[in-house]
Design a protein around this motif. Structure first.
Motif, PDB file in Angstrom:
ATOM      1  N   VAL A  34       0.851  -1.191   0.000  1.00  0.00           N
ATOM      2  CA  VAL A  34       0.000   0.000   0.000  1.00  0.00           C
ATOM      3  C   VAL A  34       0.890   1.245   0.000  1.00  0.00           C
ATOM      4  O   VAL A  34       1.897   1.293   0.702  1.00  0.00           O
ATOM      5  CB  VAL A  34      -0.987  -0.012   1.200  1.00  0.00           C
ATOM      6  N   ALA A  58      -3.371   0.269  -3.370  1.00  0.00           N
ATOM      7  CA  ALA A  58      -2.959  -0.976  -2.714  1.00  0.00           C
ATOM      8  C   ALA A  58      -3.182  -2.136  -3.676  1.00  0.00           C
ATOM      9  O   ALA A  58      -4.077  -2.089  -4.518  1.00  0.00           O
ATOM     10  CB  ALA A  58      -3.758  -1.194  -1.435  1.00  0.00           C
ATOM     11  N   ILE A  64      -7.535  -7.331  -2.197  1.00  0.00           N
ATOM     12  CA  ILE A  64      -7.666  -6.464  -1.026  1.00  0.00           C
ATOM     13  C   ILE A  64      -9.095  -6.593  -0.505  1.00  0.00           C
ATOM     14  O   ILE A  64     -10.052  -6.547  -1.275  1.00  0.00           O
ATOM     15  CB  ILE A  64      -7.367  -4.989  -1.388  1.00  0.00           C
ATOM     16  N   SER A  67      -9.773  -1.495   3.962  1.00  0.00           N
ATOM     17  CA  SER A  67      -8.763  -0.469   4.245  1.00  0.00           C
ATOM     18  C   SER A  67      -9.175   0.343   5.472  1.00  0.00           C
ATOM     19  O   SER A  67     -10.361   0.484   5.762  1.00  0.00           O
ATOM     20  CB  SER A  67      -8.571   0.450   3.039  1.00  0.00           C
ATOM     21  N   ILE A 116      -2.081   4.355   6.039  1.00  0.00           N
ATOM     22  CA  ILE A 116      -3.196   3.610   5.466  1.00  0.00           C
ATOM     23  C   ILE A 116      -2.835   2.139   5.654  1.00  0.00           C
ATOM     24  O   ILE A 116      -1.720   1.721   5.367  1.00  0.00           O
ATOM     25  CB  ILE A 116      -3.396   3.916   3.968  1.00  0.00           C
ATOM     26  N   VAL A 118      -4.175  -1.906   4.934  1.00  0.00           N
ATOM     27  CA  VAL A 118      -5.099  -2.745   4.161  1.00  0.00           C
ATOM     28  C   VAL A 118      -4.919  -4.204   4.554  1.00  0.00           C
ATOM     29  O   VAL A 118      -3.854  -4.598   5.025  1.00  0.00           O
ATOM     30  CB  VAL A 118      -4.909  -2.578   2.633  1.00  0.00           C
TER      31      VAL A 118
END
Length: 171
Positions: A34, A58, A64, A67, A116, A118
């Motif tokens: 990410v 990401a 994914i 998030s 961030i 994920v």
């Protein structure tokens, strides 16, 4: 491990082994990657009323699944805010947060560190793998200090533009 093919013809008593060796390599699942695309600067100054606009991307081979924005005030405890759920190999996302709404008790002299985070879509033995972006830090300053830095940056950019314009006119 490696393997080869041995070929045999049905109608004729003839067989041969290929000279080519094929290999299979099993790799463990890795955390998703990410990146924060915006803001570019690792550290920035802001007033407590500033809105931070975050853009990120990401990706993961299993996809994914979710998030989060992970943040902390000064050296305090990390807090999480769910941003979105997904079911894709690669995602891009945006989030805008006003500092005073995200951290209501923020004041001048404080800093907010954020990432961030994920999670991938693969449920392994220890749960889903998670990946984090590099951190970004926002230091809260007074309006006067913010404006002083803003105008200094503007003056520097104006100077660079004038230099480029001068080079273009001479060339």
């Amino acid at each position: 491990f490696h393997y080869q093919f041995k070929w045999t013809l049905k109608k004729h008593p003839f067989s041969w082994v290929e000279d080519i060796h094929y290999f299979v390599q099993v790799m463990p699942d890795t955390p998703p990657r990410v990146d924060i695309l915006q803001p570019l600067a690792e550290k920035e100054k802001a007033t407590r009323h500033k809105s931070v606009e975050i853009k990120f991307s990401a990706e993961d081979d299993h996809g994914i699944s979710q998030s989060w924005l992970v943040y902390k005030l000064n050296d305090g405890e990390e807090k999480r805010k769910v941003l979105s759920k997904y079911d894709k190999r690669a995602v891009t996302g945006e989030y805008t947060a006003k500092l005073s709404e995200l951290v209501p008790d923020i004041k001048e002299g404080n800093s907010v560190t954020y990432y961030i985070e994920v999670a991938d879509s693969h449920m392994g033995e220890g749960g889903r793998n998670r990946g984090r972006s590099e951190q970004r830090i926002v230091s809260v300053v007074s309006i006067e200090a913010y404006l002083k830095e803003f105008f200094a940056r503007k003056e520097k950019l104006d100077s660079e533009i004038l230099n480029v314009q001068k080079v273009e006119q001479e060339g």
